[in-house]
Scaffold this active site. Sequence first.
Site, PDB file in Angstrom:
ATOM      1  N   VAL A 103     -26.151 -66.151  -3.788  1.00 10.26           N
ATOM      2  CA  VAL A 103     -25.978 -66.703  -2.440  1.00 10.26           C
ATOM      3  C   VAL A 103     -26.788 -67.997  -2.296  1.00 10.26           C
ATOM      4  CG1 VAL A 103     -25.532 -64.437  -1.424  1.00 10.26           C
ATOM      5  CG2 VAL A 103     -27.891 -65.241  -1.590  1.00 10.26           C
ATOM      6  N   HIS A 119     -20.546 -62.926  -2.402  1.00 10.39           N
ATOM      7  CA  HIS A 119     -21.540 -62.310  -1.501  1.00 10.39           C
ATOM      8  C   HIS A 119     -22.063 -63.286  -0.459  1.00 10.39           C
ATOM      9  CE1 HIS A 119     -22.383 -59.159  -4.868  1.00 10.39           C
ATOM     10  NE2 HIS A 119     -21.240 -58.973  -4.250  1.00 10.39           N
ATOM     11  N   CYS A 147     -26.661 -66.786  19.213  1.00 16.83           N
ATOM     12  CA  CYS A 147     -25.359 -67.426  18.997  1.00 16.83           C
ATOM     13  C   CYS A 147     -25.042 -68.344  20.173  1.00 16.83           C
ATOM     14  CB  CYS A 147     -24.295 -66.329  18.885  1.00 16.83           C
ATOM     15  SG  CYS A 147     -22.603 -66.899  19.127  1.00 16.83           S
ATOM     16  N   GLY A 187     -25.819 -63.264 -16.631  1.00 17.54           N
ATOM     17  CA  GLY A 187     -26.988 -63.078 -15.774  1.00 17.54           C
ATOM     18  C   GLY A 187     -26.802 -62.076 -14.670  1.00 17.54           C
ATOM     19  N   ALA A 231     -29.367 -67.785 -20.026  1.00 13.85           N
ATOM     20  CA  ALA A 231     -28.174 -68.572 -19.671  1.00 13.85           C
ATOM     21  C   ALA A 231     -28.404 -70.063 -19.904  1.00 13.85           C
ATOM     22  CB  ALA A 231     -27.806 -68.308 -18.215  1.00 13.85           C
TER      23      ALA A 231
HETATM   24  C1  BV8 Z   1     -18.878 -52.492  -0.779  1.00 12.71           C
HETATM   25  C2  BV8 Z   1     -26.033 -60.568  -0.874  1.00 12.71           C
HETATM   26  C3  BV8 Z   1     -17.159 -51.265   0.265  1.00 12.71           C
HETATM   27  C4  BV8 Z   1     -27.171 -60.182  -0.021  1.00 12.71           C
HETATM   28  C5  BV8 Z   1     -25.651 -58.651  -2.355  1.00 12.71           C
HETATM   29  C6  BV8 Z   1     -23.505 -46.103  -1.155  1.00 12.71           C
HETATM   30  C7  BV8 Z   1     -23.364 -46.567   0.147  1.00 12.71           C
HETATM   31  C8  BV8 Z   1     -22.776 -47.799   0.422  1.00 12.71           C
HETATM   32  C9  BV8 Z   1     -22.300 -48.582  -0.608  1.00 12.71           C
HETATM   33  C10 BV8 Z   1     -22.449 -48.100  -1.891  1.00 12.71           C
HETATM   34  C11 BV8 Z   1     -23.027 -46.891  -2.188  1.00 12.71           C
HETATM   35  N1  BV8 Z   1     -23.028 -46.715  -3.533  1.00 12.71           N
HETATM   36  C12 BV8 Z   1     -22.467 -47.790  -4.118  1.00 12.71           C
HETATM   37  C13 BV8 Z   1     -22.091 -48.629  -3.135  1.00 12.71           C
HETATM   38  C14 BV8 Z   1     -21.445 -49.893  -3.289  1.00 12.71           C
HETATM   39  C15 BV8 Z   1     -22.509 -50.975  -3.298  1.00 12.71           C
HETATM   40  C16 BV8 Z   1     -23.156 -50.991  -4.680  1.00 12.71           C
HETATM   41  O1  BV8 Z   1     -22.531 -51.382  -5.638  1.00 12.71           O
HETATM   42  N2  BV8 Z   1     -24.432 -50.543  -4.754  1.00 12.71           N
HETATM   43  C17 BV8 Z   1     -25.120 -50.530  -6.028  1.00 12.71           C
HETATM   44  C18 BV8 Z   1     -26.605 -50.862  -5.809  1.00 12.71           C
HETATM   45  C19 BV8 Z   1     -24.952 -49.145  -6.649  1.00 12.71           C
HETATM   46  N3  BV8 Z   1     -21.792 -52.191  -3.064  1.00 12.71           N
HETATM   47  C20 BV8 Z   1     -21.626 -52.616  -1.800  1.00 12.71           C
HETATM   48  O2  BV8 Z   1     -22.149 -52.093  -0.832  1.00 12.71           O
HETATM   49  C21 BV8 Z   1     -20.696 -53.796  -1.654  1.00 12.71           C
HETATM   50  N4  BV8 Z   1     -19.731 -53.514  -0.625  1.00 12.71           N
HETATM   51  O3  BV8 Z   1     -18.879 -51.754  -1.718  1.00 12.71           O
HETATM   52  O4  BV8 Z   1     -18.024 -52.381   0.294  1.00 12.71           O
HETATM   53  C22 BV8 Z   1     -17.906 -50.163   0.960  1.00 12.71           C
HETATM   54  C23 BV8 Z   1     -18.084 -50.268   2.331  1.00 12.71           C
HETATM   55  C24 BV8 Z   1     -18.763 -49.241   2.984  1.00 12.71           C
HETATM   56  C25 BV8 Z   1     -19.254 -48.136   2.271  1.00 12.71           C
HETATM   57  C26 BV8 Z   1     -19.077 -48.057   0.875  1.00 12.71           C
HETATM   58  C27 BV8 Z   1     -18.403 -49.083   0.206  1.00 12.71           C
HETATM   59  C28 BV8 Z   1     -21.459 -55.039  -1.229  1.00 12.71           C
HETATM   60  C29 BV8 Z   1     -22.327 -55.498  -2.376  1.00 12.71           C
HETATM   61  C30 BV8 Z   1     -22.923 -56.860  -2.030  1.00 12.71           C
HETATM   62  C31 BV8 Z   1     -24.357 -56.679  -1.613  1.00 12.71           C
HETATM   63  N5  BV8 Z   1     -24.975 -58.025  -1.428  1.00 12.71           N
HETATM   64  N6  BV8 Z   1     -26.135 -59.896  -2.165  1.00 12.71           N
HETATM   65  C32 BV8 Z   1     -28.453 -60.815  -0.486  1.00 12.71           C
HETATM   66  O5  BV8 Z   1     -28.475 -61.490  -1.535  1.00 12.71           O
HETATM   67  O6  BV8 Z   1     -29.448 -60.634   0.222  1.00 12.71           O
HETATM   68  S1  BV8 Z   1     -25.852 -57.911  -3.852  1.00 12.71           S
HETATM   69  C33 BV8 Z   1     -27.188 -58.634  -4.613  1.00 12.71           C
HETATM   70  O7  BV8 Z   1     -27.626 -57.718  -5.571  1.00 12.71           O
HETATM   71  C34 BV8 Z   1     -26.842 -59.859  -5.380  1.00 12.71           C
HETATM   72  O8  BV8 Z   1     -25.909 -60.660  -4.737  1.00 12.71           O
HETATM   73  C35 BV8 Z   1     -26.339 -59.311  -6.671  1.00 12.71           C
HETATM   74  O9  BV8 Z   1     -24.981 -59.056  -6.603  1.00 12.71           O
HETATM   75  C36 BV8 Z   1     -27.039 -57.996  -6.741  1.00 12.71           C
HETATM   76  C37 BV8 Z   1     -28.121 -58.117  -7.774  1.00 12.71           C
HETATM   77  O10 BV8 Z   1     -27.460 -58.092  -8.929  1.00 12.71           O
HETATM   78  P1  BV8 Z   1     -27.621 -59.289  -9.996  1.00 12.71           P
HETATM   79  O11 BV8 Z   1     -27.081 -60.550  -9.470  1.00 12.71           O
HETATM   80  O12 BV8 Z   1     -27.032 -58.724 -11.221  1.00 12.71           O
HETATM   81  O13 BV8 Z   1     -29.128 -59.540 -10.139  1.00 12.71           O
HETATM   82  P2  BV8 Z   1     -30.120 -58.534 -10.782  1.00 12.71           P
HETATM   83  O14 BV8 Z   1     -31.465 -58.914 -10.363  1.00 12.71           O
HETATM   84  O15 BV8 Z   1     -29.641 -57.164 -10.524  1.00 12.71           O
HETATM   85  O16 BV8 Z   1     -29.949 -58.777 -12.370  1.00 12.71           O
HETATM   86  C38 BV8 Z   1     -30.300 -60.004 -12.928  1.00 12.71           C
HETATM   87  C39 BV8 Z   1     -29.788 -59.958 -14.351  1.00 12.71           C
HETATM   88  O17 BV8 Z   1     -30.042 -61.219 -14.942  1.00 12.71           O
HETATM   89  C40 BV8 Z   1     -30.484 -58.917 -15.216  1.00 12.71           C
HETATM   90  O18 BV8 Z   1     -29.527 -58.233 -15.981  1.00 12.71           O
HETATM   91  C41 BV8 Z   1     -31.387 -59.759 -16.138  1.00 12.71           C
HETATM   92  O19 BV8 Z   1     -31.524 -59.195 -17.408  1.00 12.71           O
HETATM   93  C42 BV8 Z   1     -30.619 -61.044 -16.219  1.00 12.71           C
HETATM   94  N7  BV8 Z   1     -31.409 -62.246 -16.456  1.00 12.71           N
HETATM   95  C43 BV8 Z   1     -32.683 -62.493 -16.100  1.00 12.71           C
HETATM   96  N8  BV8 Z   1     -33.021 -63.769 -16.475  1.00 12.71           N
HETATM   97  C44 BV8 Z   1     -31.913 -64.296 -17.068  1.00 12.71           C
HETATM   98  C45 BV8 Z   1     -30.893 -63.337 -17.051  1.00 12.71           C
HETATM   99  N9  BV8 Z   1     -29.670 -63.578 -17.560  1.00 12.71           N
HETATM  100  C46 BV8 Z   1     -29.448 -64.785 -18.122  1.00 12.71           C
HETATM  101  N10 BV8 Z   1     -30.378 -65.768 -18.171  1.00 12.71           N
HETATM  102  C47 BV8 Z   1     -31.610 -65.563 -17.665  1.00 12.71           C
HETATM  103  N11 BV8 Z   1     -32.540 -66.550 -17.707  1.00 12.71           N
HETATM  104 ZN    ZN Z   2     -21.555 -64.815  19.099  1.00 10.16          ZN
END
Ligand code: BV8
Ligand code: ZN
Length: 256
Positions: A103, A119, A147, A187, A231
């Site tokens: 984001v 996202h 707002c 990443g 990356a």
């Molecule tokens: C949805 C914006 C339908 C906000 C983000 C129970 C209840 C409700 C929902 C769920 C549930 N169980 C599962 C779900 C679904 C849930 C989900 O998947 N949960 C996970 C945790 C299990 N998903 C949702 O809720 C999505 N919506 O499903 O809607 C729904 C509706 C109602 C009810 C049920 C379902 C919405 C998901 C979006 C959430 N918003 N971001 C903000 O940023 O504040 S997600 C946020 O976390 C990020 O945007 C990103 O997507 C995520 C983090 O993940 P990564 O980007 O992968 O980052 P991370 O730190 O995890 O990893 C970094 C990686 O980089 C590592 O692997 C590391 O090794 C690597 N790395 C490090 N350095 C480097 C590198 N790689 C390369 N080069 C480097 N130098």
């Molecule tokens: Zn409004």
Amino acid sequence: MDIPATLIQVLRGARRVAALTGAGVSAESGVPTFRDAQTGLWARYDPHELATPEAFQRNPRLVWEWYAWRREKVAGVEPNPGHYALAEMERRFPEFTLITQNVDGLHRRAGSRRVLELHGDITRSKCFVCGSSAEAWTEKGEIPPRCPACGGRLRPGVVWFGEMLPERLLAAAMDAAARCEVFFSIGTSSLVYPAAALPEVALRAGATVVEVNPSETPLTPHATYSLRGLAGVVLPALLASFRPETARSGAGAAPD
Ligand code: BV8
Ligand code: ZN
């Protein structure tokens, strides 16, 4: 970083390419990944707890201030070689779709023109009540700001856990994953759905899936290639390793 010769061959002939990025692609710019322990004041909060509509309703001020802190961090950093390599790929492949979970807006700042920000965008806000988007707001007085249209509270323009992703963006991302010949997963911990389903869609459609990550993820055992590295190092090395015959003419065409 040596890139497998077979992968270079595949990239040379590829026309339709898609890339999914996560917080890891911004790590080398100094933006902490979602999984990294939060620093300072925010160390005691779990991002998964704060990035939810419930947290905002329970404590709008706390959640707004967390995003204001993150906006400040992002404003102070620059895109890194990984972002620039992806912007270059957009110019080199006939059809290139960049899909990001981030984001922070760094892909756009690096010159990528077509970015599916699944996202949302931390620099934008919208009304929690009427949904109208707010480009700018005055950080004076009440937090979160109100707002201008209906007086409801403003919220960050991002998709929280438990919220649906923008329909149109998700459909475009799924379509790109289903049609591409090569799918990069870069990443990302591949834990958050539905974004984490995209490489699975690409695999099922017969695409070559390339993971770029210093660590293993749930995708690693399924990826066609898993390049274990940063990356900002691997992507420029990939770009330097192939010269697509079908480089786009004009600006950014592959140097001879
Ligand atoms: C949805 C914006 C339908 C906000 C983000 C129970 C209840 C409700 C929902 C769920 C549930 N169980 C599962 C779900 C679904 C849930 C989900 O998947 N949960 C996970 C945790 C299990 N998903 C949702 O809720 C999505 N919506 O499903 O809607 C729904 C509706 C109602 C009810 C049920 C379902 C919405 C998901 C979006 C959430 N918003 N971001 C903000 O940023 O504040 S997600 C946020 O976390 C990020 O945007 C990103 O997507 C995520 C983090 O993940 P990564 O980007 O992968 O980052 P991370 O730190 O995890 O990893 C970094 C990686 O980089 C590592 O692997 C590391 O090794 C690597 N790395 C490090 N350095 C480097 C590198 N790689 C390369 N080069 C480097 N130098
Ligand atoms: Zn409004």
